[in-house]
Design a protein around this motif. Structure first.
Motif, PDB file in Angstrom:
ATOM      1  N   SER A   1       0.818  -1.219   0.000  1.00 51.16           N
ATOM      2  CA  SER A   1       0.000   0.000   0.000  1.00 51.16           C
ATOM      3  C   SER A   1       0.849   1.264   0.000  1.00 51.16           C
ATOM      4  CB  SER A   1      -0.969   0.002   1.182  1.00 51.16           C
ATOM      5  OG  SER A   1      -0.251  -0.139   2.376  1.00 51.16           O
ATOM      6  N   VAL A   2       2.130   1.153   0.370  1.00 55.69           N
ATOM      7  CA  VAL A   2       2.991   2.340   0.308  1.00 55.69           C
ATOM      8  C   VAL A   2       4.406   1.942  -0.136  1.00 55.69           C
ATOM      9  CG1 VAL A   2       3.487   2.250   2.811  1.00 55.69           C
ATOM     10  CG2 VAL A   2       3.884   4.375   1.568  1.00 55.69           C
ATOM     11  N   VAL A   3       4.941   2.702  -1.095  1.00 56.26           N
ATOM     12  CA  VAL A   3       6.318   2.487  -1.575  1.00 56.26           C
ATOM     13  C   VAL A   3       7.149   3.681  -1.134  1.00 56.26           C
ATOM     14  CG1 VAL A   3       7.803   2.106  -3.571  1.00 56.26           C
ATOM     15  CG2 VAL A   3       5.452   1.268  -3.603  1.00 56.26           C
ATOM     16  N   ARG A   4       8.282   3.399  -0.501  1.00 54.69           N
ATOM     17  CA  ARG A   4       9.155   4.483  -0.031  1.00 54.69           C
ATOM     18  C   ARG A   4      10.507   4.418  -0.743  1.00 54.69           C
ATOM     19  NH1 ARG A   4       6.633   3.020   5.087  1.00 54.69           N
ATOM     20  NH2 ARG A   4       5.095   4.647   5.473  1.00 54.69           N
ATOM     21  N   LEU A   5      11.208   5.537  -0.750  1.00 54.74           N
ATOM     22  CA  LEU A   5      12.558   5.559  -1.324  1.00 54.74           C
ATOM     23  C   LEU A   5      13.335   6.745  -0.762  1.00 54.74           C
ATOM     24  CD1 LEU A   5      12.760   8.010  -3.654  1.00 54.74           C
ATOM     25  CD2 LEU A   5      11.264   6.451  -4.866  1.00 54.74           C
ATOM     26  N   GLU A   6      14.651   6.681  -0.965  1.00 56.19           N
ATOM     27  CA  GLU A   6      15.540   7.784  -0.598  1.00 56.19           C
ATOM     28  C   GLU A   6      16.333   8.161  -1.835  1.00 56.19           C
ATOM     29  OE1 GLU A   6      17.701   5.529   2.135  1.00 56.19           O
ATOM     30  OE2 GLU A   6      16.112   5.599   3.637  1.00 56.19           O
ATOM     31  N   VAL A   7      16.572   9.455  -1.997  1.00 56.18           N
ATOM     32  CA  VAL A   7      17.329   9.899  -3.170  1.00 56.18           C
ATOM     33  C   VAL A   7      18.216  11.076  -2.768  1.00 56.18           C
ATOM     34  CG1 VAL A   7      15.355  11.314  -3.967  1.00 56.18           C
ATOM     35  CG2 VAL A   7      17.114  10.624  -5.597  1.00 56.18           C
ATOM     36  N   ARG A   8      19.429  11.117  -3.347  1.00 59.33           N
ATOM     37  CA  ARG A   8      20.324  12.248  -3.057  1.00 59.33           C
ATOM     38  C   ARG A   8      19.665  13.557  -3.458  1.00 59.33           C
ATOM     39  NH1 ARG A   8      26.023  11.736  -2.254  1.00 59.33           N
ATOM     40  NH2 ARG A   8      26.643   9.552  -2.110  1.00 59.33           N
ATOM     41  N   ARG A   9      19.876  14.578  -2.631  1.00 54.61           N
ATOM     42  CA  ARG A   9      19.215  15.866  -2.870  1.00 54.61           C
ATOM     43  C   ARG A   9      19.520  16.424  -4.267  1.00 54.61           C
ATOM     44  NH1 ARG A   9      17.273  20.298   0.229  1.00 54.61           N
ATOM     45  NH2 ARG A   9      17.975  19.642   2.271  1.00 54.61           N
TER      46      ARG A   9
END
Ligand SMILES: CC(C)(COP(=O)(O)OP(=O)(O)OC[C@H]1O[C@@H](n2cnc3c(N)ncnc32)[C@H](O)[C@@H]1OP(=O)(O)O)[C@@H](O)C(=O)NCCC(=O)NCCS
Length: 146
Positions: free
Chosen positions: A98-106
């Protein structure tokens, strides 16, 4: 070009993509571990005998985290990442995410623009999260309607 599931023999190709695309690339050992575990789903962008990109989503339903998405430099801006992301999101829906998360360089404008295009929204910042160079992580998420 087509999208297919990762096979054991893809480990070296993924390691090559990792070195080309990331400042802190994953080793073959890490890639092999993720291939063997039951919660990482890895999709490859394939063209004849050449692998041009890959994506890895970690699913612990109802949540998922996009771990990697990368396309070889000489094959960017051809829609490959969009195909990979579409497949990854389809897998998420099938697995009840139900939820997909991620991190990305600014400073990663191409990736941030791609995620926004797919409906991901920023929901936080992790200060100085990345090294080589030190940089903030932008946290993003997308709610899936199953
Ligand atoms: C981010 C990345 C995966 C995009 O791959 P790609 O195959 O070139 O992307 P696509 O051709 O599918 O582009 C899809 C969308 O992404 C965005 N985008 C891609 N490249 C972009 C660029 N250079 N500048 C701005 N937006 C860009 C656009 O929104 C684009 O849609 P549009 O063509 O309608 O404008 C690729 O640049 C890459 O591998 N980067 C290095 C690894 C990385 O940073 N991964 C993400 C880590 S979180």
């Amino acid at each position: 070009m087509w999208i297919r599931q990762m096979l054991a023999e893809d480990i070296k190709d993924i390691a090559y993509i990792e070195k080309e695309c990331f400042k802190e690339p994953w080793s073959e050992k890490i890639i092999e571990e993720m291939y063997k575990n039951s919660y990482d789903f890895i999709e490859m962008a394939q063209e004849s005998t050449k692998t041009i990109g890959y994506a890895n989503i970690r699913i612990l339903a109802p949540e998922a985290e996009l771990m990697r998405l990368a396309v070889l430099k000489e094959r960017r801006n051809e829609g490959t990442a969009q195909l990979l992301l579409n497949k990854i999101l389809l897998i998420c829906k099938c697995k009840g995410v139900s939820v997909v998360r991620l991190e990305v360089r600014r400073d990663n404008e191409p990736a941030t623009a791609l995620y926004k295009k797919f409906g991901f929204v920023q929901n936080g910042i992790r200060k100085d999260y990345y090294s080589h160079p030190t940089e903030d992580a932008i946290l993003m998420e997308k709610i899936l309607n199953n």
